[in-house]
Enzyme design. Sequence first.
Site, PDB file in Angstrom:
ATOM      1  N   CYS A  75      43.099  64.081 -13.310  1.00 24.03           N
ATOM      2  CA  CYS A  75      43.504  65.477 -13.088  1.00 24.03           C
ATOM      3  C   CYS A  75      43.445  65.863 -11.600  1.00 24.03           C
ATOM      4  CB  CYS A  75      42.699  66.404 -13.983  1.00 24.03           C
ATOM      5  SG  CYS A  75      43.569  67.948 -14.281  1.00 24.03           S
ATOM      6  N   HIS A 166      42.273  64.523 -18.807  1.00 26.22           N
ATOM      7  CA  HIS A 166      40.835  64.205 -18.690  1.00 26.22           C
ATOM      8  C   HIS A 166      40.351  63.239 -19.779  1.00 26.22           C
ATOM      9  CE1 HIS A 166      39.558  67.321 -15.768  1.00 26.22           C
ATOM     10  NE2 HIS A 166      40.568  68.020 -16.258  1.00 26.22           N
ATOM     11  N   GLU A 168      37.806  61.536 -19.697  1.00 27.98           N
ATOM     12  CA  GLU A 168      36.324  61.578 -19.709  1.00 27.98           C
ATOM     13  C   GLU A 168      35.786  62.694 -20.603  1.00 27.98           C
ATOM     14  OE1 GLU A 168      38.276  62.688 -17.384  1.00 27.98           O
ATOM     15  OE2 GLU A 168      37.404  64.449 -16.388  1.00 27.98           O
TER      16      GLU A 168
HETATM   17  N1  GLN Z   1      44.406  72.634 -11.324  1.00 32.65           N
HETATM   18  C1  GLN Z   1      43.403  71.860 -10.679  1.00 32.65           C
HETATM   19  C2  GLN Z   1      43.783  71.555  -9.247  1.00 32.65           C
HETATM   20  O1  GLN Z   1      44.833  71.862  -8.821  1.00 32.65           O
HETATM   21  C3  GLN Z   1      43.133  70.576 -11.424  1.00 32.65           C
HETATM   22  C4  GLN Z   1      42.556  70.889 -12.776  1.00 32.65           C
HETATM   23  C5  GLN Z   1      41.643  69.864 -13.334  1.00 32.65           C
HETATM   24  O2  GLN Z   1      41.190  68.931 -12.665  1.00 32.65           O
HETATM   25  N2  GLN Z   1      41.329  70.059 -14.577  1.00 32.65           N
HETATM   26  O3  GLN Z   1      42.993  71.012  -8.542  1.00 32.65           O
END
Ligand code: GLN
Length: 184
Positions: A75, A166, A168
């Site tokens: 992410c 994610h 994890e």
């Molecule tokens: N929206 C977040 C970002 O731009 C990432 C979101 C996440 O890691 N769950 O950093």
Amino acid sequence: MIIGILGLQGAYWKHRKILDLLKVNSEIVKYSGQIDFCNGLIIPGGESTTMLKLIDESGMREKLKQFPGPIFGTCAGAILLSEESEDHKVKTLGRIPVKIERNAYGRQVESFTQKVVLSFDKNPFPGVFIRAPKISCYKKGIEILGKLNGEAVIVKYKNNLLTTFHPELTEDTRIHEYFLNNLF
Ligand code: GLN
């Protein structure tokens, strides 16, 4: 073998839990010097802008860019590994030749769990997408290992792996296992 989990911000303990389940040694990385002792790294989810600020403040940027071992980003970690963010104020590490759009599915309330189709396993993976990014553009040489509605959400490039969701946050260890077994 030691996997360093970048522990400046975000959901890093959840990665540790998965590595513990897989009986792999890990270390929460808070200082740049710790990177030298790691064979591989994980960059967790969180907030990419905050994480990059802390990376720069702790002098880790060049080390992460040049790190010779495998890196797995989830992410926000995926945003960091990408070559470019659509959001130009986010200066990424440029390890995977994809362009990425932050918060591409909407706000926190639009977060969802959906099945990701894997190229390396016949059973889909429960993808937890939280303010997730989307890959908006990619170059030759990347390998797509997972798709959601036909779009790439797991990408491998050389010894780097990203998931826009994610893994994890589930009990499913398959993607971490893939990282450990195929990128080293
Ligand atoms: N929206 C977040 C970002 O731009 C990432 C979101 C996440 O890691 N769950 O950093």
